[in-house]
Enzyme design. Structure first.
Site, PDB file in Angstrom:
ATOM      1  N   CYS A 184       0.877  -1.174   0.000  1.00 40.11           N
ATOM      2  CA  CYS A 184       0.000   0.000   0.000  1.00 40.11           C
ATOM      3  C   CYS A 184       0.914   1.222   0.000  1.00 40.11           C
ATOM      4  O   CYS A 184       1.807   1.330   0.860  1.00 40.11           O
ATOM      5  CB  CYS A 184      -0.858  -0.031   1.261  1.00 40.11           C
ATOM      6  SG  CYS A 184      -1.773   1.477   1.580  1.00 40.11           S
TER       7      CYS A 184
ATOM      8  N   CYS B  67      -0.328   4.177  -6.246  1.00 39.97           N
ATOM      9  CA  CYS B  67      -1.395   3.580  -5.433  1.00 39.97           C
ATOM     10  C   CYS B  67      -1.630   2.188  -6.016  1.00 39.97           C
ATOM     11  O   CYS B  67      -1.726   2.039  -7.244  1.00 39.97           O
ATOM     12  CB  CYS B  67      -2.669   4.416  -5.518  1.00 39.97           C
ATOM     13  SG  CYS B  67      -4.097   3.605  -4.758  1.00 39.97           S
TER      14      CYS B  67
HETATM   15  N1  DGL Z   1      -4.090   0.936  -2.210  1.00 42.22           N
HETATM   16  C1  DGL Z   1      -3.801   2.042  -1.342  1.00 42.22           C
HETATM   17  C2  DGL Z   1      -2.475   2.687  -1.724  1.00 42.22           C
HETATM   18  O1  DGL Z   1      -1.673   2.108  -2.429  1.00 42.22           O
HETATM   19  C3  DGL Z   1      -4.826   3.157  -1.404  1.00 42.22           C
HETATM   20  C4  DGL Z   1      -6.209   2.851  -1.003  1.00 42.22           C
HETATM   21  C5  DGL Z   1      -6.697   3.660   0.142  1.00 42.22           C
HETATM   22  O2  DGL Z   1      -6.834   4.881   0.092  1.00 42.22           O
HETATM   23  O3  DGL Z   1      -6.956   2.999   1.124  1.00 42.22           O
HETATM   24  O4  DGL Z   1      -2.212   3.784  -1.298  1.00 42.22           O
END
Ligand code: DGL
Length: 286
Positions: free
Chosen positions: A74, A203
């Site tokens: 993440c 992301c």
């Molecule tokens: N998948 C998360 C990232 O890479 C973002 C999702 C979220 O905001 O929870 O930052």
């Protein structure tokens, strides 16, 4: 640390499954234990303190599963909680994040990269972690090699843009339609991204819309496949440290946990993982 120990990875939800899938494809002999913190989704709008607290709780769970590597799949958590997770883990496992390998790739690739854009959640973009790490990495490369210093001249331009609607848009299943195209256009036409030649998908949700993003730029911008870059980095690390699982037959089943569950999550999870998986609800926040 045993070679046969699992790789643990986590995200705020199902976005990190794009990284899990890239890992599963590249390293099919490795057992994966995935935790999606759907009860606290999205992380992108949370404070740094909250993201750290959630990340440490999940890390504790993954350590109890005896993971050899903990991969923060993440960007929001990689940007805000990497140092804290590393400190918490100490020598019990190796902690990796999804930002460092991409930064290295961009910096080493400066022969072709002149102006790079970064898109991500507010938590990631506001932390300015990508900018800081790119600057530090370039400085180290320049200090270590006169050859590279010639290549990176004149300058690597970096600009970033928070694109907070992308996560809910993808989670709601708006991915290959007019709505997603309109939102993608609204963000990518912003002045921050004018003239870029490469784009970092900062992301782990965004690889799902990578093709649409590339199409918006008429395939003239190099949209980095960040999940793939991270998976290759994990492979390199495991192989250099003699930690690759060589016993394919003795491999444990991949496990996928979420902290909250609606039937729809499984549908989206299958889309992110690109094949059918079973999600189990596990409340580690009791
Ligand atoms: N998948 C998360 C990232 O890479 C973002 C999702 C979220 O905001 O929870 O930052």
């Amino acid at each position: 640390m045993a070679k046969s120990s699992p790789i643990g990875l986590f995200d705020s939800g199902v976005g990190g499954l794009t990284v899990a899938h890239a890992l599963h494809t590249l390293l099919p002999s490795e057992q994966l234990i995935y935790f999606g913190d759907t009860a606290h989704l999205p992380y992108g709008d949370k404070s740094r303190e909250a993201i750290i607290q959630y990340s440490l709780g999940i890390t504790d769970f993954l350590l109890k599963q005896k993971c050899k590597v903990i991969l923060i799949a993440c960007n929001s958590a990689s940007a805000n909680a990497f140092e804290e997770v590393k400190e918490f883990v100490g020598k019990r496992a190796v902690v990796m994040n999804v930002i460092d390998p991409v930064v290295t790739q961009v910096c080493v690739d400066t022969g072709s990269v002149r102006s790079v854009g970064i898109i991500g959640t507010k938590a990631t973009i506001d932390s300015r972690t990508y900018e800081r790490k790119i600057k530090e990495t370039l400085a180290t490369l320049v200090a270590n090699s006169s050859e590279i210093s010639a290549v990176i001249s004149p300058v690597l331009q970096v600009s970033s843009l928070a694109t907070p609607l992308f996560v809910p848009m993808i989670e709601e299943g708006f991915v290959f339609d007019d709505i997603s195209n309109a939102i993608i256009r609204a963000y990518l036409s912003r002045r921050e991204l004018i003239g870029i030649d490469s784009l970092i998908l900062g992301c782990t949700h965004y690889p799902i819309i990578r093709n649409q993003i590339s199409r918006y730029f008429n395939f003239k911008v190099n949209v980095l496949d960040t999940a793939q870059i991270v998976a290759q980095d994990v492979q390199k690390f495991l192989s250099e440290n003699d930690l690759l699982n060589s016993d394919h037959k003795g491999k444990g089943e991949n496990q996928f946990y979420v902290s909250d569950f609606t039937p729809y999550f499984e549908v989206i999870a299958n889309m992110f993982f690109n094949e059918k998986i079973h999600l189990e609800k596990l409340n580690i926040w009791k």
